[in-house]
Design a protein around this motif. Structure first.
Motif, PDB file in Angstrom:
ATOM      1  N   PHE A   1      -3.877   4.466  -0.176  1.00 17.19           N
ATOM      2  CA  PHE A   1      -2.355   4.740   0.820  1.00 17.19           C
ATOM      3  C   PHE A   1      -2.431   6.185   1.071  1.00 17.19           C
ATOM      4  CE2 PHE A   1       2.390   6.120   0.329  1.00 17.19           C
ATOM      5  CZ  PHE A   1       2.978   4.754   1.736  1.00 17.19           C
ATOM      6  N   PHE A   2      -3.212   7.573  -0.062  1.00 14.46           N
ATOM      7  CA  PHE A   2      -1.992   8.528   0.114  1.00 14.46           C
ATOM      8  C   PHE A   2      -3.169   9.018   1.150  1.00 14.46           C
ATOM      9  CE2 PHE A   2       0.418   8.445  -3.787  1.00 14.46           C
ATOM     10  CZ  PHE A   2       1.758   9.216  -3.153  1.00 14.46           C
ATOM     11  N   ASP A   3      -4.619   8.799   1.075  1.00 10.01           N
ATOM     12  CA  ASP A   3      -5.345   9.072   2.350  1.00 10.01           C
ATOM     13  C   ASP A   3      -5.132   9.224   3.574  1.00 10.01           C
ATOM     14  OD1 ASP A   3      -7.100   9.910   0.027  1.00 10.01           O
ATOM     15  OD2 ASP A   3      -8.308   8.467   0.625  1.00 10.01           O
ATOM     16  N   LEU A   4      -4.835   7.897   3.574  1.00 11.97           N
ATOM     17  CA  LEU A   4      -4.298   7.271   5.311  1.00 11.97           C
ATOM     18  C   LEU A   4      -2.779   8.503   5.245  1.00 11.97           C
ATOM     19  CD1 LEU A   4      -3.752   5.338   7.395  1.00 11.97           C
ATOM     20  CD2 LEU A   4      -1.687   3.878   6.260  1.00 11.97           C
ATOM     21  N   THR A   5      -1.992   8.375   4.850  1.00  9.30           N
ATOM     22  CA  THR A   5      -0.072   8.901   4.913  1.00  9.30           C
ATOM     23  C   THR A   5      -0.652  10.032   5.062  1.00  9.30           C
ATOM     24  OG1 THR A   5       0.334   8.443   2.719  1.00  9.30           O
ATOM     25  CG2 THR A   5       0.670   6.590   4.405  1.00  9.30           C
ATOM     26  N   LEU A   6      -1.183  10.957   4.331  1.00  9.82           N
ATOM     27  CA  LEU A   6      -0.567  12.568   3.909  1.00  9.82           C
ATOM     28  C   LEU A   6      -1.983  13.261   4.536  1.00  9.82           C
ATOM     29  CD1 LEU A   6       0.088  12.708   0.332  1.00  9.82           C
ATOM     30  CD2 LEU A   6       1.171  13.210   2.203  1.00  9.82           C
ATOM     31  N   LEU A   7      -3.847  12.221   4.526  1.00  9.52           N
ATOM     32  CA  LEU A   7      -4.658  12.780   5.380  1.00  9.52           C
ATOM     33  C   LEU A   7      -4.812  11.980   6.481  1.00  9.52           C
ATOM     34  CD1 LEU A   7      -7.579  12.885   2.763  1.00  9.52           C
ATOM     35  CD2 LEU A   7      -5.272  15.415   3.615  1.00  9.52           C
ATOM     36  N   GLY A   8      -4.307  11.198   6.642  1.00 13.36           N
ATOM     37  CA  GLY A   8      -4.645  10.256   8.035  1.00 13.36           C
ATOM     38  C   GLY A   8      -5.897  10.276   8.508  1.00 13.36           C
ATOM     39  N   GLN A   9      -6.422   9.491   7.287  1.00 15.20           N
ATOM     40  CA  GLN A   9      -7.925   8.822   7.381  1.00 15.20           C
ATOM     41  C   GLN A   9      -7.376   7.258   7.249  1.00 15.20           C
ATOM     42  OE1 GLN A   9      -9.977  10.021   3.844  1.00 15.20           O
ATOM     43  NE2 GLN A   9      -9.371  11.804   4.287  1.00 15.20           N
ATOM     44  N   ASN A  10      -8.256   6.280   7.914  1.00 18.71           N
ATOM     45  CA  ASN A  10      -8.556   5.300   8.306  1.00 18.71           C
ATOM     46  C   ASN A  10      -8.586   4.239   6.802  1.00 18.71           C
ATOM     47  OD1 ASN A  10      -7.789   5.310  11.041  1.00 18.71           O
ATOM     48  ND2 ASN A  10     -10.762   5.038  10.825  1.00 18.71           N
ATOM     49  N   ALA A  11      -7.703   3.413   6.409  1.00 16.81           N
ATOM     50  CA  ALA A  11      -7.617   2.511   5.349  1.00 16.81           C
ATOM     51  C   ALA A  11      -7.435   0.790   5.545  1.00 16.81           C
ATOM     52  CB  ALA A  11      -6.288   3.198   4.240  1.00 16.81           C
ATOM     53  N   PRO A  12      -8.482   0.375   5.767  1.00 16.11           N
ATOM     54  CA  PRO A  12      -8.385  -0.871   6.359  1.00 16.11           C
ATOM     55  C   PRO A  12      -7.902  -1.023   4.942  1.00 16.11           C
ATOM     56  CG  PRO A  12     -10.655  -0.237   6.336  1.00 16.11           C
ATOM     57  CD  PRO A  12      -9.513   0.900   6.314  1.00 16.11           C
ATOM     58  N   LEU A  13      -8.345  -1.257   4.215  1.00 18.46           N
ATOM     59  CA  LEU A  13      -8.202  -1.650   2.541  1.00 18.46           C
ATOM     60  C   LEU A  13      -6.467  -2.224   2.607  1.00 18.46           C
ATOM     61  CD1 LEU A  13      -9.558  -2.070  -0.023  1.00 18.46           C
ATOM     62  CD2 LEU A  13      -8.154  -0.371  -0.882  1.00 18.46           C
ATOM     63  N   LEU A  14      -5.597  -1.653   3.200  1.00 16.21           N
ATOM     64  CA  LEU A  14      -4.140  -1.814   3.477  1.00 16.21           C
ATOM     65  C   LEU A  14      -4.042  -3.298   4.214  1.00 16.21           C
ATOM     66  CD1 LEU A  14      -3.509   1.722   2.698  1.00 16.21           C
ATOM     67  CD2 LEU A  14      -3.389  -0.031   0.511  1.00 16.21           C
ATOM     68  N   ASP A  15      -4.800  -3.419   4.818  1.00 14.77           N
ATOM     69  CA  ASP A  15      -4.154  -4.050   6.504  1.00 14.77           C
ATOM     70  C   ASP A  15      -4.675  -5.353   6.165  1.00 14.77           C
ATOM     71  OD1 ASP A  15      -3.739  -1.731   7.463  1.00 14.77           O
ATOM     72  OD2 ASP A  15      -5.782  -2.027   9.046  1.00 14.77           O
ATOM     73  N   SER A  16      -5.381  -5.901   5.081  1.00 12.93           N
ATOM     74  CA  SER A  16      -5.765  -7.318   4.552  1.00 12.93           C
ATOM     75  C   SER A  16      -5.971  -7.851   3.664  1.00 12.93           C
ATOM     76  CB  SER A  16      -6.226  -8.158   5.911  1.00 12.93           C
ATOM     77  OG  SER A  16      -8.314  -7.252   6.063  1.00 12.93           O
ATOM     78  N   PRO A  17      -6.245  -8.926   3.140  1.00  9.71           N
ATOM     79  CA  PRO A  17      -6.602  -9.008   1.795  1.00  9.71           C
ATOM     80  C   PRO A  17      -8.551  -8.812   1.794  1.00  9.71           C
ATOM     81  CG  PRO A  17      -5.730 -10.774   2.246  1.00  9.71           C
ATOM     82  CD  PRO A  17      -5.369  -9.508   2.914  1.00  9.71           C
ATOM     83  N   SER A  18      -8.911  -8.328   0.355  1.00 10.81           N
ATOM     84  CA  SER A  18     -10.111  -7.672   0.471  1.00 10.81           C
ATOM     85  C   SER A  18     -10.729  -8.933  -0.487  1.00 10.81           C
ATOM     86  CB  SER A  18     -10.437  -6.592   0.560  1.00 10.81           C
ATOM     87  OG  SER A  18     -12.076  -5.833  -0.388  1.00 10.81           O
TER      88      SER A  18
END
Length: 373
Positions: free
Chosen positions: A341-358
């Motif tokens: 979450f913080f990689d996505l929102t603070l660093l702008g990195q992709n986080a597909p983990l947060l888009d759907s069940p894994s």
């Protein structure tokens, strides 16, 4: 499975050998070692609901940060003895079990090189649960984030936490809290907001005093339980807080407006808007959000599994308030999803983990998620 070290210590007692197993917390997985330092933040609060005469004069900041210095010598206990003793008694652990846990976190290790007040890595503010464990009892997750470059600053309020030790050696014990007293809990919540605001207001000067390369402009915030609720509450008052994450904390009635920034609610298996008994504070909050939103829960967890207690139970499964999930697995889940979450929102990195069940993380259940509208 997270790795941890065991050191066997033998002592001859009345002709018998008594064996103590000293267990190390899970190793961090990032490229950096982790340093930690503690600091007294002076602030006069004449409306502290728990302090003697309702007056407190300071709170405690603990910084977890990346360092290149390699640990030297034997690992050290990671909890204050008084903190360990309190939770051993309160959460049904054998005396000495928590006090024996060690860590290679390095006190007052050198910072990475860099200009004062600047860092390519963002800063994250953290708030612990109401009444504990204090910041030190959440060190596993905070250290993991620091090992990837983040500076994580946890704030503890005296008299609320069972025990705090200030840098000058002064120890402060907490008071008994009636958690059924909604007015008191509301006052403690507001004190948390004050602490967060005061710290952020003076962050620039604080970092200059440390002469540290700590980012003072790009900041995230999160917390466990009451600390998670306070994280969302503080976002309304400071635009520097880019995103916020609440780990299993019910929200105050004042925390229902649109944050207009990314938010993430991560709860135990019975804490979701799809649960049999719904936390209406989460429902009200989510219905107001127009920005990036995620609400996930973790199967097999209870409230205590969102602090270091989830690891403690792997040493001695004595706390009936933890869930059946393997504690080392829960450590991995928290480390992975919070960092994503913080990689996505603070660093702008992709986080597909947060888009759907894994398939890799079948314990994690998606309940509510949306992109900005």
């Amino acid at each position: 499975m997270a790795a941890y070290a065991k050191v066997i210590i033998g002592a001859l007692v009345l002709g018998q050998v008594s064996i103590t197993v000293a267990v190390g917390v899970p190793r961090t997985t990032g490229p950096y070692q982790v340093g930690v330092s503690k600091h007294t933040i002076e602030h006069f609060n004449p409306s502290d609901p728990l302090a003697p005469n309702n007056v407190s004069t300071a709170f405690l900041a603990t910084i977890f940060y990346p360092t290149l210095q390699e640990p030297v010598g034997a690992p050290k206990p990671y909890l204050n003895f008084e903190t360990a003793a309190f939770f051993e008694k309160s959460w049904n652990y054998t005396s000495g079990v928590l006090a024996s846990i060690t860590s290679t976190i390095q006190y007052d290790a050198p910072y990475l090189e860099g200009r004062v007040g600047e860092s390519p890595y963002p800063t994250i503010l953290f708030g612990p649960g109401g009444g504990g464990p204090p910041v030190e009892g959440n060190a596993i997750l905070l250290s993991e984030l620091a090992s990837y470059g983040y500076t994580v600053i946890g704030l503890d309020h005296p008299f609320e936490q069972p025990f705090l030790r200030y840098p000058n050696g002064t120890g402060v014990y907490g008071v008994d809290i009636d958690y059924n007293d909604s007015e008191l809990i509301g006052a403690i919540f507001r004190t948390r907001l004050v602490d967060n605001a005061v710290f952020l207001e003076h962050l620039d000067d604080f970092v200059k005093g440390l002469k540290a390369p700590i980012n003072t402009t790009h900041i995230g915030i999160f917390g466990y339980s009451l600390g998670g609720a306070a994280a969302f509450g503080s976002m309304y008052d400071d635009d520097r807080l880019v995103s916020g994450l609440n780990m299993d904390g019910s929200l105050d009635a004042s925390t229902h407006a649109d944050e207009k920034r990314p938010v993430f609610l991560l709860g135990n298996e019975n804490h979701s808007t799809d649960a049999a008994i719904v936390d209406m504070s989460w429902t009200a909050f989510l219905s107001s959000q127009t920005g990036y939103t995620r609400q996930l829960s973790i199967k097999g967890t209870t409230h205590h599994d969102f602090c270091d207690d989830t690891f403690w139970k792997t040493i001695e499964d004595s706390d009936p308030s933890t869930g059946p999930i393997d504690g080392n697995r829960q450590v991995e889940i928290l480390n992975t999803y919070v960092k994503a979450f913080f990689d996505l929102t603070l660093l702008g990195q992709n986080a597909p983990l947060l888009d759907s069940p894994s398939a890799e993380w079948p314990e994690v259940v998606f309940h509510n998620f949306s992109a900005p509208t």
